[in-house]
Write an enzyme that holds these catalytic residues in place. Structure first.
Site, PDB file in Angstrom:
ATOM      1  N   PHE A 175      34.272  55.225  32.902  1.00  0.00           N
ATOM      2  CA  PHE A 175      33.818  56.309  33.537  1.00  0.00           C
ATOM      3  C   PHE A 175      34.833  57.419  33.937  1.00  0.00           C
ATOM      4  CE2 PHE A 175      33.154  57.579  38.258  1.00  0.00           C
ATOM      5  CZ  PHE A 175      32.648  58.925  37.916  1.00  0.00           C
ATOM      6  N   TYR A 211      39.403  41.331  45.045  1.00  0.00           N
ATOM      7  CA  TYR A 211      39.636  42.469  44.208  1.00  0.00           C
ATOM      8  C   TYR A 211      40.989  43.201  44.789  1.00  0.00           C
ATOM      9  CZ  TYR A 211      38.517  47.085  42.254  1.00  0.00           C
ATOM     10  OH  TYR A 211      38.545  48.424  41.665  1.00  0.00           O
ATOM     11  N   LYS A 258      44.549  44.307  43.226  1.00  0.00           N
ATOM     12  CA  LYS A 258      44.921  45.571  43.058  1.00  0.00           C
ATOM     13  C   LYS A 258      46.339  45.890  43.840  1.00  0.00           C
ATOM     14  CE  LYS A 258      42.915  48.478  40.856  1.00  0.00           C
ATOM     15  NZ  LYS A 258      42.770  48.743  39.414  1.00  0.00           N
TER      16      LYS A 258
END
Ligand code: UDP
Length: 323
Positions: free
Chosen positions: A11, A149, A153
């Site tokens: 996206f 997550y 990151k």
């Protein structure tokens, strides 16, 4: 300049690719088309300076070839969103950590500047609002999958900054807050495309938890502009920047707004987190970026407010449904 965009069919990556092409740059997209979609870049195929290579960011030889052919790297390839990490934890962690390691090694070898896209998730459950780049990251326990997550990151950020520290590899880290706009799919849980699709279909709009949690949504066009400006600014190197919008809205208020905008046929359904995700799921209550640092360096201000963002997503989905 020729830019490598990992995750360029996703996206945000597809919007970045399009913007760079419009500015006369050339773009090599590396994407495994797992969550990125070919449709996102189909309209770019055939444009001068555009190339798509299908493959994984975790393949060192492939990544090295791509890095060698370009002058700078936007690293966007990642597992997207919290839902995916809850459902496919091994793959998610591996893609995030190994992919960034491979990209940074190749960039270090050829001395290419790299912009790493990180996430507001790294602030974890910090309650110090707004979140500034120097604030503590407050993680939950390792047996709660969603935190994987954020930790993965955060490790990417550590690794990028370590390259900067040890060899002055030019790296910039952009922590993206909730980014929205045309082409975003609700398939991975993202709230605005889901609410808009539900509203347009006249189905119940599903609010998770009690709906009092809040978020700040930024239009992808603002985000893409900031990524390009950060890459171009030598003073950004070795630094971390929040990028987003600081207009805050509760999820229940968002649901009401989408309901009205889509004609009011939908009901609003409250769904417990245990049903929406898994038992013991912890959501973030508030998430607001402090944008002072990025504003000072590149004069960044979000230009689209929530109403404009919703109108744009609605128009995009209405066209998609008609087409
Ligand atoms: N959410 C919701 N209904 C949905 C999808 C998401 O109420 O159908 C909530 C979600 O629990 C979170 C917020 O909307 O509190 C934003 O979710 P999203 O996955 O878009 O982004 P996050 O900020 O969690 O990364």
């Amino acid at each position: 300049m020729r830019y490598l965009i990992t995750g360029g069919s996703g996206f945000i990556g597809s919007h970045l690719s399009e913007r760079l092409l419009n500015e006369g740059q050339s773009v090599l997209v590396l994407d495994d088309l797992s969550t990125g979609r070919y449709e996102n870049v189909a309209q770019l195929e055939g444009r001068t300076g555009f190339e798509l290579r299908v493959g994984s960011v975790t393949e060192p030889r492939l990544v090295e070839e791509c890095v060698k052919e370009c002058q700078a790297v936007f690293h966007l390839a990642s597992a997207v969103g919290v839902r995916l990490v809850v459902e496919q934890p091994v793959k998610t962690i591996e893609t995030i950590v190994n992919g960034t390691d491979v990209v940074l090694r190749a960039a270090a070898r050829y001395r290419r500047p790299v912009l790493i896209t990180s996430t507001s998730e790294v602030y974890g459950k910090s309650e110090k609002i707004p979140f500034a780049e120097g604030d503590d990251c407050v993680m939950g326990p390792t047996n709660t999958r969603r935190w994987a997550y954020a930790c993965a990151k955060a490790l990417d950020e550590f690794l990028a900054l370590a390259h900067w520290h040890e060899s002055r590899l030019p790296v910039v880290i952009a922590r993206l807050f909730n980014t929205v706009g045309p082409r975003q799919t609700g398939r991975y849980g993202m709230v605005i495309p889901r609410f808009v699709a539900q509203g347009l279909a006249g189905e119940p709009i599903t609010v998770f938890g009690d709906g009092r949690q809040s978020r700040c949504f930024a239009h992808v066009s603002d985000i893409v502009g900031a990524l390009i400006a950060l890459m171009a600014n030598p003073k950004a190197r070795g630094e971390v920047f929040n990028i987003g919008n600081d207009e805050e809205v509760s999820i229940i208020a968002l649901a009401e707004r989408v309901k009205t905008l889509t004609g009011g046929k939908s009901s609003i359904r409250i769904v417990p987190y245990s049903e929406a995700y898994t038992a013991g799921f912890e959501d973030m209550v508030r998430r607001v970026p402090d944008l002072t640092k990025v504003r000072r360096l590149i004069g960044y201000y979000p230009t689209r407010n929530l109403d404009e963002i919703l109108a744009d997503v609605l128009a995009d989905q209405a066209v998609g449904a008609a087409g």
